[in-house]
Structures are given as structure tokens and as C-alpha cells.
Design an enzyme around this catalytic site. Structure first.
Site, short mmCIF file in Angstrom:
data_model
loop_
_atom_site.label_atom_id
_atom_site.label_comp_id
_atom_site.label_asym_id
_atom_site.label_seq_id
_atom_site.Cartn_x
_atom_site.Cartn_y
_atom_site.Cartn_z
N TYR A 57 0.84 -1.22 0.00
CA TYR A 57 0.00 0.00 0.00
C TYR A 57 0.87 1.27 0.00
O TYR A 57 0.37 2.37 -0.13
CB TYR A 57 -0.93 0.04 1.21
CG TYR A 57 -1.85 -1.16 1.36
CD1 TYR A 57 -2.04 -2.07 0.33
CD2 TYR A 57 -2.53 -1.39 2.56
CE1 TYR A 57 -2.88 -3.18 0.50
CE2 TYR A 57 -3.36 -2.49 2.73
CZ TYR A 57 -3.52 -3.38 1.69
OH TYR A 57 -4.34 -4.47 1.87
N HIS A 118 1.40 -11.59 2.28
CA HIS A 118 0.27 -10.95 1.60
C HIS A 118 -0.41 -11.84 0.57
O HIS A 118 -1.63 -11.83 0.43
CB HIS A 118 0.76 -9.66 0.92
CG HIS A 118 -0.32 -8.66 0.66
ND1 HIS A 118 -0.09 -7.31 0.65
CD2 HIS A 118 -1.63 -8.79 0.40
CE1 HIS A 118 -1.21 -6.67 0.39
NE2 HIS A 118 -2.17 -7.55 0.23
N1 LIG Z 1 -5.09 -9.04 1.77
C1 LIG Z 1 -5.47 -8.57 0.61
O1 LIG Z 1 -5.11 -9.09 -0.46
C2 LIG Z 1 -6.39 -7.38 0.56
C3 LIG Z 1 -7.06 -7.06 -0.63
C4 LIG Z 1 -7.92 -5.96 -0.61
C5 LIG Z 1 -8.12 -5.24 0.57
N2 LIG Z 1 -7.43 -5.56 1.69
C6 LIG Z 1 -7.61 -4.80 2.97
O2 LIG Z 1 -9.00 -4.82 3.28
C7 LIG Z 1 -9.45 -3.48 3.47
C8 LIG Z 1 -10.91 -3.36 3.09
O3 LIG Z 1 -11.14 -3.68 1.74
P1 LIG Z 1 -11.46 -2.57 0.64
O4 LIG Z 1 -10.92 -1.26 1.12
O5 LIG Z 1 -10.99 -3.06 -0.66
O6 LIG Z 1 -13.02 -2.58 0.53
P2 LIG Z 1 -14.28 -2.37 1.54
O7 LIG Z 1 -13.89 -2.20 2.94
O8 LIG Z 1 -15.17 -3.50 1.19
O9 LIG Z 1 -14.85 -0.96 1.10
C9 LIG Z 1 -15.27 -0.70 -0.22
C10 LIG Z 1 -15.97 0.62 -0.35
O10 LIG Z 1 -17.15 0.58 0.45
C11 LIG Z 1 -17.50 1.92 0.79
N3 LIG Z 1 -18.13 1.89 2.11
C12 LIG Z 1 -17.55 1.75 3.34
N4 LIG Z 1 -18.50 1.76 4.30
C13 LIG Z 1 -19.69 1.90 3.68
C14 LIG Z 1 -21.03 1.97 4.14
N5 LIG Z 1 -21.32 1.90 5.45
N6 LIG Z 1 -22.02 2.13 3.23
C15 LIG Z 1 -21.74 2.21 1.92
N7 LIG Z 1 -20.50 2.14 1.41
C16 LIG Z 1 -19.47 1.97 2.29
C17 LIG Z 1 -16.24 2.71 0.83
O11 LIG Z 1 -16.43 3.96 0.14
P3 LIG Z 1 -16.45 5.37 0.96
O12 LIG Z 1 -15.03 5.68 1.22
O13 LIG Z 1 -17.08 6.32 0.00
O14 LIG Z 1 -17.26 5.17 2.20
C18 LIG Z 1 -15.19 1.82 0.12
O15 LIG Z 1 -14.63 2.45 -0.97
C19 LIG Z 1 -8.49 -2.67 2.58
O16 LIG Z 1 -8.51 -1.30 2.85
C20 LIG Z 1 -7.17 -3.36 2.89
O17 LIG Z 1 -6.66 -2.90 4.12
C21 LIG Z 1 -6.58 -6.64 1.72
#
Ligand SMILES: NC(=O)c1ccc[n+]([C@@H]2O[C@H](COP(=O)([O-])OP(=O)(O)OC[C@H]3O[C@@H](n4cnc5c(N)ncnc54)[C@H](OP(=O)(O)O)[C@@H]3O)[C@@H](O)[C@H]2O)c1
Length: 269
Positions: A57, A118
Site C-alpha cells: 500500500y 500478503h
Molecule cells: N489481503 C489482501 O489481499 C487485501 C485485498 C484488498 C483489501 N485488503 C484490505 O481490506 C481493506 C478493506 O477492503 P477494501 O478497502 O478493498 O473494501 P471495503 O472495505 O469492502 O470498502 C469498499 C468501499 O465501500 C465503501 N463503504 C464503506 N463503508 C460503507 C457503508 N457503510 N455504506 C456504503 N459504502 C461503504 C467505501 O467507500 P467510501 O469511502 O465512499 O465510504 C469503500 O470504498 C483494505 O482497505 C485493505 O486494508 C486486503
């Protein structure tokens, strides 16, 4: 904040914040670093203590500074970072040692709560030496828990076979598009905690409408119902938002319990 106990006895918060777009131009994963960590500051203010970052990241240092500047004791936080499955970082034992040392420095901390690989490392010799170095950092107290991410059952079994210190966590995608239930069931049988990345991603409008209908019964919104579903079955979630209100509402999961009937509806989304 409710916690789940890892196999090594450490308490891990059930809800944390992702950070993969924090500190970046346009809130984009590949955006240039702009050192704007206000979203993380707000998340900490809202009550998040599990903070999930990764070397890929590119924001470990900003995340570390933001946590340090919060004035909240280090021990209140649960910091996760991840080593990329790339030769630059895992090609040799020395490279792994250097990578972890850099993480500690970037994160401005004496210890990291959870250090993950990862992505799958297909070369078993490299997987093994990476794990051995991670174990040595558990031995010297600079890492509390070690785990993996995006590992399938076969690769988990490989690690379990040679590990002196067993993996505590596997961070995987879990959302209505890809629940990953088979690996989650395997992990729950083997005392490996499942941590869902992208817990609010890949949800269709039709699924949101169904979740909203369930949510009405509890005075909640669709996202809260989806996150509650995961934590109710023992899966840690790390939703990420750049919006203050959504960050707060994503934490309000502990004052209701989904009925069996609603759980079945969510499972069949
Ligand atoms: N290990 C891996 O390979 C891997 C891969 C991907 C992600 N990750 C980790 O997992 C974390 C979470 O995954 P992610 O960031 O991809 O996706 P996520 O948490 O599923 O969030 C996706 C989107 O949902 C929106 N959101 C959040 N809360 C909401 C709500 N209450 N209502 C409506 N929309 C909402 C956000 O937009 P807004 O900002 O507009 O609210 C965000 O852009 C990442 O930040 C990272 O730390 C790890």
C-alpha cells in the site's frame, strides 16, 4: 470493542479499518502519496484500533506516524502489516529480515501485532524460509502473531506441516460475491481466524435492497447487517471508508444480533 482470541492467546478486535487508499491522491489505490491521513485520523477518532496496512500500500510510514501522533497508547492498537510475495522482499532470508525491520521502523513501533504473508508464495523453499524468519521475530518479541493472506486450503496445509509457530490468521476476500466459505470452515476447524478483506465490496444493488430489508428489522443499514453477519460467525472485518459517518456506522455492530432466519437469507444472497 469485542475481540476474538487468536490461537496464541492474543486478543484481536473483531472490527478494524482497512487503509489501502489512505494517504493517496484521489483516494485511489494507485494514486500518488499525498500524506493526507485525515481518513485514518478520523477512523482512530471514531474508535478503530485494529489498523490494517501492507508494504504494497506504500503507506506504512504514514500509517505509523498517524498512529503515533494520535496520542493513544501503542498497546491499545492492533497493527497489521503484510510482506509482499515478491523476490525483492522474500527472495532470501536476509531480504525477509530487512523487510520486517523496515516495517518496524516505518510503523514507528517496537512490535507489530500481526504480520501476514500478503499473497501465496508458490516456491515452497521461499515460503518456508519466509515463515522461519517470521517465527524468529515472534521469538524475539518484535512480532506478536504471524499469519497469511489469500491462502487456499492446500497452501494452509503446507504451512501447517512445517510451521513451528502455527498461522493465527488468514486474511481473505469475503463478501456476497465471494464468501470463501470452504476455506473459512477449514480455518475454523484449525483455530485459524478468518479476516475478511473487501467486506463491503462487490455487493449488487439487488443484494443491497435485500440487505436493507433485513436491516429495517434492527434499525440498521445494509452495510451494518453484512458486517454483523461476518462477526457473528467469528470472521473479523476490516471495512474501509473515507467518510466519517460511514466509518462510525461500520463500528455500530455490537448492539444487535441477526436472527437465524436472517442469517439464512444473507447466506443465500
Ligand atoms: N489481503 C489482501 O489481499 C487485501 C485485498 C484488498 C483489501 N485488503 C484490505 O481490506 C481493506 C478493506 O477492503 P477494501 O478497502 O478493498 O473494501 P471495503 O472495505 O469492502 O470498502 C469498499 C468501499 O465501500 C465503501 N463503504 C464503506 N463503508 C460503507 C457503508 N457503510 N455504506 C456504503 N459504502 C461503504 C467505501 O467507500 P467510501 O469511502 O465512499 O465510504 C469503500 O470504498 C483494505 O482497505 C485493505 O486494508 C486486503
Amino acid at each position: 470493542m469485542e475481540t476474538i482470541t487468536l490461537a496464541n492467546g492474543l486478543e484481536m478486535p473483531l472490527v478494524g479499518t482497512g487503509t489501502n487508499t489512505y494517504g493517496k491522491e484521489g483516494n485511489q489505490y494507485n494514486g500518488e502519496l499525498n500524506e493526507d491521513f485525515s481518513a485514518l485520523e478520523n477512523a482512530i477518532q471514531a474508535g478503530y484500533r485494529l489498523i490494517d496496512t501492507a508494504i504494497s500500500y506504500r503507506n506504512e510510514a504514514g500509517v505509523g506516524k498517524t498512529i503515533a501522533d494520535s496520542g493513544i497508547p501503542r498497546d491499545d492498537f492492533f497493527i497489521t502489516t503484510k510482506i509482499p510475495a515478491d523476490d525483492t522482499y522474500i527472495g532470501t532470508k536476509e531480504a525477509v529480515e530487512q523487510t520486517i525491520t523496515n516495517s518496524l521502523e516505518n510503523l514507528e513501533t517496537d512490535y507489530i501485532d500481526l504480520y501476514l504473508i500478503h499473497h501465496p508464495i508458490e516456491d515452497e523453499a521461499k515460503l518456508k524460509h519466509t515463515w522461519e524468519v517470521l517465527e524468529s521475530f515472534v521469538d524475539n518479541g518484535k512480532i506478536k502473531s504471524i499469519g497469511v493472506s489469500n491462502f487456499d486450503i492446500d497452501l494452509l496445509k503446507t504451512v501447517q506441516q512445517f510451521a513451528r509457530i502455527q498461522p493465527t490468521v488468514n486474511q481473505i476476500q469475503s463478501n456476497p460475491h465471494t464468501w470463501n466459505n470452504e476455506v473459512i470452515e477449514y480455518m475454523q476447524q484449525h483455530d485459524i481466524v478468518a479476516e475478511a478483506w473487501g467486506p463491503l465490496s462487490r455487493v449488487t444493488d439487488e443484494q443491497i435492497a435485500k440487505l436493507d430489508k433485513i436491516a429495517e428489522n434492527y434499525g440498521k443499514n445494509w452495510a451494518q447487517v453484512l458486517l454483523r453477519y461476518q462477526i457473528q460467525r467469528g470472521v473479523v472485518v476490516i471495512p474501509k471508508s473515507h467518510n466519517n459517518e460511514r466509518q462510525s456506522s461500520n463500528l455500530e455492530l455490537f448492539d444487535f444480533e441477526l436472527s437465524d432466519e436472517h442469517v439464512i437469507l444473507i447466506e443465500s444472497l
